[in-house]
Design a protein around this motif. Structure first.
Motif, PDB file in Angstrom:
ATOM      1  N   ARG A 269       0.848  -1.185   0.000  1.00  0.00           N
ATOM      2  CA  ARG A 269       0.000   0.000   0.000  1.00  0.00           C
ATOM      3  C   ARG A 269       0.885   1.237   0.000  1.00  0.00           C
ATOM      4  N   ARG A 270       0.476   2.277  -0.738  1.00  0.00           N
ATOM      5  CA  ARG A 270       1.377   3.410  -0.952  1.00  0.00           C
ATOM      6  C   ARG A 270       0.733   4.727  -0.543  1.00  0.00           C
ATOM      7  N   ILE A 271       1.540   5.567   0.091  1.00  0.00           N
ATOM      8  CA  ILE A 271       1.123   6.906   0.477  1.00  0.00           C
ATOM      9  C   ILE A 271       2.123   7.907  -0.071  1.00  0.00           C
ATOM     10  N   SER A 272       1.702   9.153  -0.172  1.00  0.00           N
ATOM     11  CA  SER A 272       2.579  10.260  -0.538  1.00  0.00           C
ATOM     12  C   SER A 272       2.427  11.338   0.526  1.00  0.00           C
ATOM     13  N   ILE A 273       3.512  12.022   0.842  1.00  0.00           N
ATOM     14  CA  ILE A 273       3.511  12.973   1.956  1.00  0.00           C
ATOM     15  C   ILE A 273       3.747  14.387   1.446  1.00  0.00           C
ATOM     16  N   LEU A 274       2.815  15.266   1.780  1.00  0.00           N
ATOM     17  CA  LEU A 274       2.891  16.668   1.389  1.00  0.00           C
ATOM     18  C   LEU A 274       3.131  17.506   2.643  1.00  0.00           C
ATOM     19  N   GLY A 275       4.348  18.013   2.794  1.00  0.00           N
ATOM     20  CA  GLY A 275       4.716  18.785   3.968  1.00  0.00           C
ATOM     21  C   GLY A 275       5.645  18.001   4.887  1.00  0.00           C
ATOM     22  N   CYS A 276       6.775  18.617   5.253  1.00  0.00           N
ATOM     23  CA  CYS A 276       7.800  17.929   6.052  1.00  0.00           C
ATOM     24  C   CYS A 276       8.071  18.657   7.366  1.00  0.00           C
ATOM     25  N   GLY A 277       7.075  19.321   7.913  1.00  0.00           N
ATOM     26  CA  GLY A 277       7.265  20.069   9.148  1.00  0.00           C
ATOM     27  C   GLY A 277       7.266  19.185  10.383  1.00  0.00           C
ATOM     28  N   PHE A 278       6.997  19.805  11.518  1.00  0.00           N
ATOM     29  CA  PHE A 278       7.123  19.174  12.828  1.00  0.00           C
ATOM     30  C   PHE A 278       6.354  17.854  12.922  1.00  0.00           C
TER      31      PHE A 278
ATOM     32  N   GLY B  49       6.438   9.193  -2.409  1.00  0.00           N
ATOM     33  CA  GLY B  49       7.047  10.477  -2.723  1.00  0.00           C
ATOM     34  C   GLY B  49       6.737  11.499  -1.659  1.00  0.00           C
ATOM     35  N   VAL B  50       7.606  12.514  -1.578  1.00  0.00           N
ATOM     36  CA  VAL B  50       7.483  13.562  -0.562  1.00  0.00           C
ATOM     37  C   VAL B  50       7.744  14.906  -1.218  1.00  0.00           C
ATOM     38  N   TYR B  51       6.956  15.924  -0.828  1.00  0.00           N
ATOM     39  CA  TYR B  51       7.230  17.284  -1.302  1.00  0.00           C
ATOM     40  C   TYR B  51       7.012  18.292  -0.189  1.00  0.00           C
ATOM     41  N   ASP B  52       7.900  19.284  -0.168  1.00  0.00           N
ATOM     42  CA  ASP B  52       7.747  20.456   0.697  1.00  0.00           C
ATOM     43  C   ASP B  52       8.308  21.650  -0.072  1.00  0.00           C
ATOM     44  N   ARG B  53       7.674  22.801   0.077  1.00  0.00           N
ATOM     45  CA  ARG B  53       8.133  23.988  -0.647  1.00  0.00           C
ATOM     46  C   ARG B  53       9.476  24.482  -0.148  1.00  0.00           C
ATOM     47  N   ASP B  54       9.864  24.076   1.084  1.00  0.00           N
ATOM     48  CA  ASP B  54      11.179  24.414   1.635  1.00  0.00           C
ATOM     49  C   ASP B  54      12.153  23.317   1.221  1.00  0.00           C
ATOM     50  N   ALA B  55      13.008  23.617   0.234  1.00  0.00           N
ATOM     51  CA  ALA B  55      13.897  22.604  -0.337  1.00  0.00           C
ATOM     52  C   ALA B  55      14.866  22.032   0.693  1.00  0.00           C
ATOM     53  N   ALA B  56      15.381  22.883   1.587  1.00  0.00           N
ATOM     54  CA  ALA B  56      16.324  22.405   2.598  1.00  0.00           C
ATOM     55  C   ALA B  56      15.636  21.456   3.576  1.00  0.00           C
ATOM     56  N   ARG B  57      14.428  21.820   3.977  1.00  0.00           N
ATOM     57  CA  ARG B  57      13.676  20.964   4.898  1.00  0.00           C
ATOM     58  C   ARG B  57      13.331  19.634   4.235  1.00  0.00           C
ATOM     59  N   LEU B  58      12.937  19.691   2.961  1.00  0.00           N
ATOM     60  CA  LEU B  58      12.624  18.483   2.198  1.00  0.00           C
ATOM     61  C   LEU B  58      13.834  17.561   2.129  1.00  0.00           C
ATOM     62  N   ASP B  59      14.982  18.124   1.839  1.00  0.00           N
ATOM     63  CA  ASP B  59      16.196  17.316   1.715  1.00  0.00           C
ATOM     64  C   ASP B  59      16.563  16.663   3.047  1.00  0.00           C
TER      65      ASP B  59
END
Length: 374
Positions: free
Chosen positions: A2-11, A30-40
């Motif tokens: 089963r697969r999920i995708s995560i939008l937002g990498c905050g707290f 897959g994962v995405y956040d508009r803050d590239a450093a936080r995403l990485d």
């Protein structure tokens, strides 16, 4: 798988990933956040595939999977809508939207597209909530007559919140928390349980206020205290209190004809549920000072260790959605449930001093118990 995708990498995203370690058969696509450093940093720590744009994230999210929207509340409506319009099932961190009209739009869109739409919190699927629900169905305390539920977190404006960091170093978003408010952030922890047991709230009579001005950050700030009386269509009158000013208290007490069901920790999936039988000793009416513990047969669901103030498996909600899709059955965390909880929560938060009684316009049925709690 089963697969999920995560939008937002905050707290909060780290809490989901730590919970994911306790689950089997769920993969992050897959994962995405508009803050590239936080995403990485997040993806490097957890070994997850990062997407370099929202468009790519939505295009490459697997069909039939679930997108977890873990972004800041102000972005929930816009991003939930984008995910639904792209054809994806959505599980959103609380709140579903910041306005009832927006939540209605999302509800209608999901229905039109044949998609699942659910909202946190998912502790309603946890062992503690399910144990209380089981006790209510079995009539252990007799007919429930009144419920007192508390979600007080201590005097948070004086806490060392600037030092609160997640596992991958994301700061607790205190400015956003103060602007969104403790009611929108926390009422769902008990409100979700109550709605799951009794169904729709008919009327909300509430008051809310900002009791501590000049919090850190740019305003306007939301109320930091709310007190609500909830009248259910088929349930007992309930008082629900939320604050970030009163001493810490996460207790719930269900007063029945035979005694009191209670637990002391809304944020612990395996918190003890107790029943204190009412009795008369030497003409004195009292509840048994040595209540017995109510337990469900084990095992129930995967547990996670305590982190900070909570010991909650944040992945119970997404897992329920994925299982519902696999089994072609209704999801316990339905769009009706999410919309109704949003309307009731916003009614409490926005009540102020003079609103008075508010008639709810949305409805939902009680929730089907988990198989291990029937």
């Amino acid at each position: 798988m089963r697969r999920i995708s995560i939008l937002g990498c905050g707290f909060v995203a780290d809490l989901y990933l730590r919970s994911l370690q306790a689950m089997e058969g769920i993969e992050v696509a897959g994962v995405y956040d508009r803050d590239a450093a936080r995403l990485d940093r997040f993806c490097t720590h957890w070994g997850l595939p990062a997407k370099d744009s929202l468009t790519r994230f939505l295009d490459e999210a697997p069909p039939g999977g679930v997108i977890l929207n873990l972004t800041n509340p102000a972005a929930h409506y816009e991003l939930n809508r984008a995910c639904l319009e792209a054809g994806h099932h959505v599980y959103c961190e609380k709140p579903l939207a910041m306005e009832v009209a927006q939540a209605r739009e999302l509800h209608a869109l999901a229905a039109a597209r044949g998609l699942l739409l659910a909202s946190a919190p998912c502790s309603v699927l946890g062992e503690t909530a399910q144990t209380l629900g089981h006790a209510l169905r079995k009539g252990i305390a007799g007919t429930p007559r009144a419920i007192y539920a508390e979600l007080d977190d201590g005097f948070v404006p004086q806490a060392a919140y600037e030092k609160w960091l997640s596992e991958t170093g994301a700061p607790w978003p205190y400015e956003d928390e103060f602007r969104v408010g403790c009611t929108l952030e926390h009422a769902g922890y008990y409100l979700g349980w109550l709605i799951s047991w009794f169904g729709s709230v008919r009327t909300v009579v509430a008051a809310s206020a900002e009791t501590v001005p000049d919090k850190t950050g740019n305003g306007p700030m939301a109320p930091d205290l709310s007190v609500a009386t909830l009248f259910f269509e088929n349930g007992p009158v309930t008082r629900l209190t939320c604050s970030i000013v009163a001493p810490h208290d996460h207790s719930i007490r269900i007063v029945g004809d035979r005694g009191v069901l209670s637990c002391d920790a809304a944020w612990v999936n395996s918190a003890r549920v107790r029943f204190a039988k009412r009795m008369t000793i030497r003409r004195r009416l009292m509840e048994n000072p040595f209540p017995r513990r109510i337990r469900l047969p084990q095992p129930t669901h995967p547990k996670v260790k305590r982190w900070g103030a909570a010991a909650m498996n944040f992945m119970l909600g997404p897992a329920e959605m994925l299982e519902a899709l696999e089994q072609a059955r209704p999801c316990r965390l339905s769009a009706d449930f999410a919309l109704h909880m949003t309307e009731v929560t916003l009614a409490i938060q926005n009540a102020g001093e003079t609103t008075g009684a508010q008639a709810m316009t949305t409805r939902c049925d009680p929730m089907e118990p988990m198989p291990w709690a029937k």
